[in-house]
Design an enzyme around this catalytic site. Structure first.
Site, short mmCIF file in Angstrom:
data_model
loop_
_atom_site.label_atom_id
_atom_site.label_comp_id
_atom_site.label_asym_id
_atom_site.label_seq_id
_atom_site.Cartn_x
_atom_site.Cartn_y
_atom_site.Cartn_z
N ASP A 18 0.86 -1.18 0.00
CA ASP A 18 0.00 0.00 0.00
C ASP A 18 0.90 1.24 0.00
O ASP A 18 1.71 1.41 0.91
CB ASP A 18 -0.88 -0.03 1.26
CG ASP A 18 -1.98 1.00 1.22
OD1 ASP A 18 -2.10 1.72 0.21
OD2 ASP A 18 -2.73 1.09 2.21
N ASP A 118 -3.05 2.50 -5.79
CA ASP A 118 -1.94 2.53 -4.83
C ASP A 118 -1.89 1.29 -3.94
O ASP A 118 -1.23 1.30 -2.92
CB ASP A 118 -2.06 3.77 -3.94
CG ASP A 118 -3.24 3.69 -3.00
OD1 ASP A 118 -4.26 3.08 -3.38
OD2 ASP A 118 -3.13 4.21 -1.87
N GLU A 119 -2.57 0.24 -4.34
CA GLU A 119 -2.72 -0.87 -3.40
C GLU A 119 -2.87 -2.18 -4.17
O GLU A 119 -3.66 -2.25 -5.11
CB GLU A 119 -3.99 -0.60 -2.61
CG GLU A 119 -4.13 -1.33 -1.32
CD GLU A 119 -5.49 -1.04 -0.69
OE1 GLU A 119 -6.12 -2.00 -0.26
OE2 GLU A 119 -5.93 0.12 -0.66
MG LIG Z 1 -2.48 3.91 0.19
#
Ligand SMILES: [Mg+2]
Length: 376
Positions: A18, A118-119
């Site tokens: 993350d 983002d993950e």
């Molecule tokens: Mg994040």
């Protein structure tokens, strides 16, 4: 193991990666004057009649209580006016950085399941580097992302997805948390129910009313009780409380497909008409694939007769493509293999490009792509 729960599986090695305050970190990287500001990615409410929501906030802004999805006008009230900075989101830029990070992930494994820009989850049980330690792999990835993008991330490592995610959230930013099989129940026992995935505000309140505040309380409850009280969700909560999550990492490449289908108002009774539609779908798919900068390895045709018989047929391509002609030729070939529904009438046609891969194959000019060629 309590009654009703499946046998746990400890053999997998899962990383949840993350990025830390992703959009805000990118903007701070690109404009160092923002580094000491309470940075909010979102439209400045002073310039937008008080409208807008926070997409991401950096850690300074978070210390003032700003969080994602909060109205920017509310955020404005929390942060001193000389400290606050707004940058409007630039998703093209964030997507490009995300692509860069995904390439680094794919150096480890193609078992990558993206949750957001983002993950992502990575299943590194088997991996391209032949390294046994998931911790070593995750650290390697975290460092490489930092070297190549200047951005920090947090990771969690465990034997399943939900524990890996809880681990990555456990220590942020630049977190590195590992939950080993032997420690999972103890780790979960110590977590507040608010930390468990899928337990929303309403359920939190109901659990609190029952005197249940943490994982230890959940672990003591009979599974039957949780199911009786919360049905399907109760079962999910019980699984999590006992460290069980058998869901596989669904790789983006296998999972993702792009498809078009249409049900016709008037059934189709002519082959020309059917092929014209398949050709039109091929063009649309080609455009979508090019927009996403991916190519397909497999084309799937779906056809439904007036009497609701439905057939899907797939064809593996010789090489990945995003070209309309190649997609069409596969679709046409598949059409020739399905039963002839023309007399009964075709009610629905669908064409899907799947087993996608993110490579850009050169565009080959194909002047041959005309009606007369295709429909002959
Ligand atoms: Mg994040």
């Amino acid at each position: 193991m309590p009654e009703l729960l499946p046998k746990n599986d400890f053999h997998r090695k899962i990383i949840h990666l993350d990025m830390d305050a992703f959009y805000a970190s990118i903007e701070m990287r690109d404009d160092p004057s923002l580094v000491n500001k309470a940075l909010i990615i979102g439209h400045d409410p002073r310039k937008h009649n008080g409208h807008g929501v926070v997409a991401t906030a950096n850690y300074i802004a978070r210390q003032y209580g700003v969080h994602s999805a909060m109205p920017t006008a509310k955020a404005m009230q929390l942060v001193p006016v000389d400290r606050v900075a707004f940058v409007k989101p630039n998703f093209n830029k964030y997507r490009a950085v995300s692509g860069q990070i995904h390439e680094l992930m794919h150096e480890l494994t193609d078992q990558v399941e993206s949750v957001a820009l983002d993950e992502a989850y990575l299943d590194v049980t088997k991996n391209k580097l032949g390294i046994d330690s998931a911790i070593e792999l995750a650290s390697h990835l975290q460092q490489k992302i930092y070297r190549e993008t200047g951005l920090t991330s947090s990771f969690g490592v465990s034997y399943n997805k939900f524990l890996a995610k809880m681990a990555s959230e456990y220590a942020k930013p630049f977190g590195r948390t590992v939950i080993l099989a032997d420690d999972a129940l103890k780790f979960l026992a110590e977590q507040k129910i608010e930390q468990f995935p899928g337990i929303g505000k309403k359920t939190q309140k109901q659990l609190h009313d029952l005197g249940i505040y943490d994982g230890a309380d959940l672990q003591k409850l009979p599974v039957r009780f949780l199911i009786g009280k919360f049905k399907k969700m109760g079962y999910a909560i019980a699984l999590h409380a006992h460290g069980i999550d058998l869901n596989p990492v669904l790789s983006d490449r296998r999972r993702k497909s792009i498809g078009i289908e249409r049900t016709f108002e008037n059934n189709i009774h002519s082959q020309d008409q059917a092929l014209t539609i398949i050709r039109k779908f091929s063009h649309e798919l080609s455009q979508k694939l090019k927009n996403k900068k991916v190519s397909a390895n497999v084309v799937v045709l779906k056809i439904r007769s007036n009497s609701f018989e439905t057939i899907t047929k797939r064809q593996k391509l010789d090489q990945p493509t995003n070209q309309a002609l190649e997609i069409f030729l596969a679709g046409k070939e598949l059409y020739s293999q399905v039963p002839n529904f023309l007399e009964d009438g075709i009610r629905l046609l669908g064409l899907t490009a799947t087993n996608l891969e993110s490579k850009n194959y050169e565009e080959v000019p194909l002047e041959l792509f005309t009606d007369s060629n295709i429909l002959s």
